[in-house]
Design a protein around this motif. Structure first.
Motif, short mmCIF file in Angstrom:
data_model
loop_
_atom_site.label_atom_id
_atom_site.label_comp_id
_atom_site.label_asym_id
_atom_site.label_seq_id
_atom_site.Cartn_x
_atom_site.Cartn_y
_atom_site.Cartn_z
N CYS A 22 18.25 41.02 67.25
CA CYS A 22 17.02 39.86 67.17
C CYS A 22 17.40 39.01 68.52
CB CYS A 22 17.07 39.25 66.03
SG CYS A 22 15.71 37.97 65.96
N ALA A 23 16.51 38.69 69.63
CA ALA A 23 16.54 38.14 70.69
C ALA A 23 15.40 36.93 70.26
CB ALA A 23 16.02 38.78 71.74
N ALA A 24 15.78 35.81 70.48
CA ALA A 24 15.30 34.58 70.22
C ALA A 24 14.79 33.96 71.72
CB ALA A 24 15.73 33.53 69.47
N SER A 25 13.66 33.38 71.53
CA SER A 25 13.03 32.84 72.76
C SER A 25 13.68 31.60 73.06
CB SER A 25 11.45 32.59 72.61
OG SER A 25 11.17 31.63 71.64
N ARG A 26 14.18 30.72 72.06
CA ARG A 26 15.18 29.66 72.10
C ARG A 26 16.22 29.72 71.03
NH1 ARG A 26 13.07 25.45 68.99
NH2 ARG A 26 10.98 25.90 68.44
N TYR A 27 17.18 28.94 71.17
CA TYR A 27 18.19 29.21 70.31
C TYR A 27 18.54 27.66 69.73
CZ TYR A 27 21.53 32.25 68.26
OH TYR A 27 22.45 32.79 67.11
N SER A 28 18.73 27.29 68.46
CA SER A 28 19.22 26.12 67.89
C SER A 28 20.71 26.00 67.71
CB SER A 28 18.49 25.94 66.46
OG SER A 28 18.96 24.90 66.01
N TYR A 29 21.08 24.93 68.50
CA TYR A 29 22.53 24.89 68.40
C TYR A 29 23.12 23.70 67.31
CZ TYR A 29 22.87 27.44 72.78
OH TYR A 29 22.79 28.45 73.67
N SER A 30 21.86 23.08 66.97
CA SER A 30 22.23 22.39 65.50
C SER A 30 22.36 23.14 64.43
CB SER A 30 21.02 21.47 65.45
OG SER A 30 20.31 21.92 65.14
N GLN A 72 26.44 36.38 66.21
CA GLN A 72 25.46 35.93 67.23
C GLN A 72 26.03 36.13 68.51
OE1 GLN A 72 24.66 31.98 66.39
NE2 GLN A 72 26.61 31.21 66.02
N ASP A 73 25.31 36.16 69.62
CA ASP A 73 25.80 35.92 70.80
C ASP A 73 24.86 34.62 71.72
OD1 ASP A 73 26.10 35.67 73.62
OD2 ASP A 73 26.39 37.95 73.74
N LYS A 74 25.31 33.52 71.61
CA LYS A 74 24.49 32.21 71.84
C LYS A 74 24.17 32.44 73.46
CE LYS A 74 26.29 28.82 68.76
NZ LYS A 74 27.15 27.50 68.53
N ALA A 75 24.92 33.08 74.08
CA ALA A 75 24.70 32.97 75.67
C ALA A 75 23.43 34.07 75.62
CB ALA A 75 25.85 33.76 76.30
N LYS A 76 23.10 35.00 74.77
CA LYS A 76 22.03 35.60 75.03
C LYS A 76 20.62 35.44 74.02
CE LYS A 76 24.86 39.89 76.71
NZ LYS A 76 25.15 41.15 76.27
N ASN A 77 20.89 34.29 73.25
CA ASN A 77 20.20 33.90 72.13
C ASN A 77 19.91 35.05 71.10
OD1 ASN A 77 20.01 31.50 73.68
ND2 ASN A 77 17.74 31.48 74.07
N THR A 78 20.70 35.64 71.02
CA THR A 78 20.57 37.05 70.08
C THR A 78 21.31 37.02 68.77
OG1 THR A 78 20.10 38.32 72.08
CG2 THR A 78 20.86 39.42 70.22
N VAL A 79 20.96 37.51 67.67
CA VAL A 79 21.70 37.81 66.69
C VAL A 79 21.49 39.16 66.12
CG1 VAL A 79 21.51 37.31 64.03
CG2 VAL A 79 21.37 35.41 65.53
N TYR A 80 22.95 39.61 65.54
CA TYR A 80 22.95 40.98 65.58
C TYR A 80 22.99 41.69 63.92
CZ TYR A 80 23.64 41.24 70.48
OH TYR A 80 24.02 40.74 71.82
N LEU A 81 22.67 42.60 63.53
CA LEU A 81 23.53 43.06 62.30
C LEU A 81 23.81 44.48 62.37
CD1 LEU A 81 23.05 42.35 59.29
CD2 LEU A 81 21.04 43.77 59.04
N GLN A 82 24.86 44.40 62.24
CA GLN A 82 25.83 45.85 62.38
C GLN A 82 25.59 46.35 60.87
OE1 GLN A 82 27.08 47.39 64.83
NE2 GLN A 82 27.56 49.17 63.28
N MET A 83 25.09 47.46 60.88
CA MET A 83 25.05 48.06 59.62
C MET A 83 25.61 49.39 59.39
SD MET A 83 21.11 47.53 58.60
CE MET A 83 20.78 48.75 59.97
N ASN A 84 26.80 49.60 58.52
CA ASN A 84 27.75 50.81 58.41
C ASN A 84 27.39 51.41 57.02
OD1 ASN A 84 28.82 50.17 60.93
ND2 ASN A 84 30.36 48.86 59.91
N SER A 85 27.95 52.75 56.91
CA SER A 85 27.88 53.24 55.70
C SER A 85 26.31 53.33 54.95
CB SER A 85 28.91 52.81 54.73
OG SER A 85 30.14 52.88 55.15
#
Length: 123
Positions: A22-30, A72-85
């Motif tokens: 999930c790529a965000a156009s801007r990221y909240s650091y608060s 999350q990867d703050k440098a890329k403004n991106t959140v991930y969801l790794q789904m296994n099984s």
């Protein structure tokens, strides 16, 4: 309002894995939250996982515990969801959300939503 774009959905055999982004156009650091929800046909949208963007603390619904990992990867403004099984019961449209409006971060009260990405798990 934050623009969100999900990617990484697809079809996978039961027992397999997928990673959603999930790529965000801007990221909240608060201290705020981004989250993943899903909605299966004929069912209500349900919260799967959320992350505090300030410190990376994760929160999981029972359906996700032990199988899914939010990160999350703050440098890329991106959140991930790794789904296994994955199982056929995980088949749904998965949505990313930002800006929790409720103290319960897996509630659907979020200010921004993505368009969703389809995940299909076949047996």
């Amino acid at each position: 309002q934050v623009r969100l774009m999900e990617s990484g959905g697809g079809s996978v055999q039961a027992g397999g894995s997928l990673r959603l982004s999930c790529a965000a156009s801007r990221y909240s650091y608060s201290s705020n939250f981004m989250a993943w929800f899903r909605q299966a046909p004929g069912k209500e949208r349900e919260g799967i996982a959320a992350i505090n963007t300030a410190d990376g603390s994760p929160f999981y619904a029972d359906a996700a515990k032990g199988r899914f990992t939010i990160s999350q990867d703050k440098a890329k403004n991106t959140v991930y969801l790794q789904m296994n099984s994955l199982t056929p019961e995980d088949t749904a449209v998965y949505y990313c959300a930002a800006g929790a409006l409720s103290d319960y971060v897996l509630d659907t009260s979020y200010s921004s939503w993505g368009q969703g990405t389809q995940v299909t798990v076949f047996s």
